[in-house]
Motif scaffolding. Sequence first.
Motif, mmCIF file in Angstrom:
data_model
loop_
_atom_site.group_PDB
_atom_site.id
_atom_site.type_symbol
_atom_site.label_atom_id
_atom_site.label_comp_id
_atom_site.label_asym_id
_atom_site.label_seq_id
_atom_site.Cartn_x
_atom_site.Cartn_y
_atom_site.Cartn_z
ATOM 1 N N ALA A 1 0.830 -1.201 0.000
ATOM 2 C CA ALA A 1 0.000 0.000 0.000
ATOM 3 C C ALA A 1 0.865 1.253 0.000
ATOM 4 N N SER A 2 0.327 2.324 -0.572
ATOM 5 C CA SER A 2 1.005 3.618 -0.549
ATOM 6 C C SER A 2 -0.042 4.720 -0.593
ATOM 7 N N TYR A 3 0.383 5.941 -0.239
ATOM 8 C CA TYR A 3 -0.557 7.066 -0.244
ATOM 9 C C TYR A 3 0.102 8.289 -0.845
ATOM 10 N N ASP A 4 -0.637 8.957 -1.704
ATOM 11 C CA ASP A 4 -0.192 10.206 -2.314
ATOM 12 C C ASP A 4 -1.280 11.245 -2.080
ATOM 13 N N GLY A 5 -0.889 12.403 -1.564
ATOM 14 C CA GLY A 5 -1.867 13.429 -1.224
ATOM 15 C C GLY A 5 -2.730 13.867 -2.383
ATOM 16 N N SER A 6 -2.199 13.797 -3.592
ATOM 17 C CA SER A 6 -2.944 14.228 -4.772
ATOM 18 C C SER A 6 -3.734 13.085 -5.399
ATOM 19 N N ALA A 7 -3.076 11.928 -5.549
ATOM 20 C CA ALA A 7 -3.716 10.797 -6.250
ATOM 21 C C ALA A 7 -4.646 10.004 -5.348
ATOM 22 N N GLY A 8 -4.250 9.780 -4.090
ATOM 23 C CA GLY A 8 -5.057 9.001 -3.178
ATOM 24 C C GLY A 8 -4.318 7.785 -2.660
ATOM 25 N N PHE A 9 -5.075 6.814 -2.155
ATOM 26 C CA PHE A 9 -4.540 5.592 -1.555
ATOM 27 C C PHE A 9 -4.439 4.516 -2.627
ATOM 28 N N SER A 10 -3.287 3.832 -2.714
ATOM 29 C CA SER A 10 -3.080 2.837 -3.763
ATOM 30 C C SER A 10 -2.677 1.488 -3.192
ATOM 31 N N GLY A 11 -3.114 0.434 -3.855
ATOM 32 C CA GLY A 11 -2.670 -0.923 -3.568
ATOM 33 C C GLY A 11 -2.008 -1.477 -4.806
ATOM 34 N N SER A 12 -0.792 -2.005 -4.656
ATOM 35 C CA SER A 12 -0.046 -2.563 -5.783
ATOM 36 C C SER A 12 0.019 -4.083 -5.622
ATOM 37 N N PHE A 13 -0.494 -4.815 -6.623
ATOM 38 C CA PHE A 13 -0.594 -6.268 -6.576
ATOM 39 C C PHE A 13 0.339 -6.873 -7.624
ATOM 40 N N PRO A 14 1.316 -7.690 -7.206
ATOM 41 C CA PRO A 14 2.282 -8.236 -8.171
ATOM 42 C C PRO A 14 1.658 -9.274 -9.095
ATOM 43 N N VAL A 15 2.071 -9.254 -10.349
ATOM 44 C CA VAL A 15 1.642 -10.275 -11.301
ATOM 45 C C VAL A 15 2.354 -11.583 -10.955
ATOM 46 N N THR A 16 1.601 -12.674 -10.852
ATOM 47 C CA THR A 16 2.182 -13.973 -10.505
ATOM 48 C C THR A 16 2.011 -15.008 -11.616
#
Length: 205
Positions: A74-89
């Motif tokens: 997870a990560s957060y950017d004040g402009s873009a919002g909250f993000s979840g990054s899911f790896p390709v398996t």
Amino acid sequence: MSTATTRRPARPVARFAAAVAAAALALVTAGAVAPSAGAAVPAAGSAVVTESNAFFQQAALAGIVAVPLPSATASYDGSAGFSGSFPVTGGTGSLTDYYGQVQLGGGLLVVDVRTGRSVAFTQLAFSADTWQLTGVPAGGAAPVALFDPAGENTVTRSGAVQSLTASSLTVDAEGALLLDQRLGTSFFTAGQSVGSFALTYTPAS
């Protein structure tokens, strides 16, 4: 070769989200799909779901918290919002030809603070056939359509690397129904705007 096409918080909540994320580290994401067996080079890439600030605030006011489960991050950017990054398996399909599936690692946990209910999804995947992001809910066996890339969709290919960017990501009707039933809420609706979606994918070879 490149192609393009168009297709179809309050502090208590923040503290709760942090606690949920910490607890999620102890969960075993059973059923996660392993990299393609026998492939000399496994599939690679990542899918990023960005939850807009507008949706994040609406969800927080309704007591809804969603956090990615390991091996997603997870990560957060004040402009873009909250993000979840899911790896390709895994995956051998083609985004540019609209067929096949891209399997994703990690999972997604959605909690309703007010009802005290939660539901976790594993075996996440993006289906190029149906243009949906799917997941298998805890206690279930069949995948459920959770989100649909919407707005302006751009699909490109450069060598073996395929990419999809969607300016909008909406809640699928099937996902909305299951989430409301499991969480005991009426927050989720079909077509509800969540944020945006980006997928970068290199098939196994």
